[in-house]
Design an enzyme around this catalytic site. Structure first.
Site, PDB file in Angstrom:
ATOM      1  N   ASP A  41       0.812  -1.223   0.000  1.00 49.98           N
ATOM      2  CA  ASP A  41       0.000   0.000   0.000  1.00 49.98           C
ATOM      3  C   ASP A  41       0.848   1.276   0.000  1.00 49.98           C
ATOM      4  OD1 ASP A  41      -2.041  -1.919   0.485  1.00 49.98           O
ATOM      5  OD2 ASP A  41      -1.789  -1.676   2.639  1.00 49.98           O
ATOM      6  N   GLU A 248     -11.614   0.267  -2.955  1.00 48.82           N
ATOM      7  CA  GLU A 248     -10.743   0.828  -1.922  1.00 48.82           C
ATOM      8  C   GLU A 248      -9.580   1.562  -2.591  1.00 48.82           C
ATOM      9  OE1 GLU A 248      -9.316  -2.497   0.351  1.00 48.82           O
ATOM     10  OE2 GLU A 248      -8.265  -3.404  -1.346  1.00 48.82           O
TER      11      GLU A 248
END
Length: 347
Positions: A41, A248
């Site tokens: 991420d 997301e």
């Protein structure tokens, strides 16, 4: 779909994806930035002429894989930096530890960072003592920390994947949200509902959120707003459009006056993007930034470095396991018409 069957279904999808990737034996276009820890991420920024990457820190755990992401049980953050793309990468050690955040119980998921007036801000999601995802903020005088967290999460915050964008007028906006384990479906009414269900295929897809930040970057200056993601005909995407709809990993960058909202489609594993004329949207779907990578999750950031644009992303090259990922970087190109050239992470 009942929860038990849903979990079996998602677990099966996960196993099939792992088998499929293993069989294809693809050659990565980029190496992992570091291999001594697992990272995911990546939110990348240029501060003071240096590149800083704010990733999740994946760890091994004996928690079982489920549809809510329980196996992603991260407990701290490590900040990475490098002087140039392709240069030596420095791990600055633990920047923030779960045990030093008073309001949290577990799961330090994907973070982001910002800088203003001599202070660096680390934004992060974590579950509070009731198991509800909130978004916190921590500060430091150095871009790599250590960071000191505020005693409470940002009031009015919820769900996951905070991403902070500084506009050309000096305003800061936070984009956030994630369905499934990110709990966005539990906030349909504006209040938390533990039984909040996912949308059906013929229903409008759940939308990511945006809120302008206050001058000290520690609170929202307004209530979070929905971000409309439209198809080329101006229609809001349906849940059934799961190769295009938001799941997301929101990120915003600005290129030649246009706002680019990019995000993960989750269960179809694309990083897609949409463009608009305002930081609030609406954004019109334009295409794919990054095709699916090895592992179930796909997450990213887009940053300009010395006149060139780069995509930071992750896959599971080092481990072959979805919960043990590694961050990477590759160059990103905008076409003359402003569209983005789709990247495949493997040859």
């Amino acid at each position: 779909m009942k929860k038990r069957n849903f979990c079996i279904y998602t677990s099966a999808l996960f196993l099939l994806s792992q088998i499929s990737f293993a069989q294809q034996k693809k050659q990565p276009i980029s190496p992992p930035l570091v291999n001594h820890i697992y990272t995911a991420d990546p939110s990348a920024h240029v501060f003071g002429g240096k590149i800083y990457i704010y990733p999740s820190h994946d760890i091994e755990t004996n928690i079982s894989q489920d549809a809510d992401g329980a196996k992603f049980d991260m407990k701290d953050f490590h900040i990475l930096s490098m002087d140039k793309i392709g240069g030596k990468v420095t791990d600055h050690g633990v920047a923030l530890d779960l045990k030093n955040v008073p309001w949290t119980s577990k799961q330090l998921w994907a973070p982001d960072a910002a800088y203003k007036s001599g202070t660096y801000y680390l934004f992060f999601p974590a579950k509070d003592q009731e198991g509800i995802f909130r978004i916190g903020v921590a500060t430091s005088k150095k871009p790599y920390g250590p960071f000191k967290a505020e005693k409470k999460p940002i009031e009015g915050s919820f769900s996951i994947d905070p991403s902070v964008f500084k506009d050309s007028d000096g305003s800061y906006y936070m984009y956030f949200g994630g369905i499934w384990g990110g709990q966005l479906q539990r906030w349909k009414t504006g209040k938390y509902d533990a039984n909040g269900a996912l949308q059906k295929a013929n229903e409008k897809a759940l939308l990511p959120k945006v809120a302008k930040l206050s001058s000290d970057l520690k609170s929202f200056s307004e209530s979070p707003k929905d971000i409309q993601i439209l198809d080329e005909q101006g229609n809001v995407l349906l849940e059934g459009n799961n190769d295009k709809r938001f799941f997301e990993a929101a990120w915003v960058h600005k290129y030649k006056g246009k706002y680019y909202f990019s995000y993960s489609t989750g269960d179809t594993h694309f990083i897609s993007y949409a463009t608009g004329d305002s930081p609030y949207g609406p954004f019109t779907y334009k295409g794919v930034v990054l095709n699916p990578v090895e592992g179930w999750t796909n997450h990213h950031s887009i940053v300009e470095v010395k006149g060139k644009w780069y995509l930071f992303y992750h896959d599971v090259q080092l481990s072959g396991k979805t919960h043990l990922r590694n961050v990477k970087v590759t160059e990103l190109h905008h076409n003359p018409d402003g569209t983005i050239q789709t990247i495949s992470a493997y040859k």
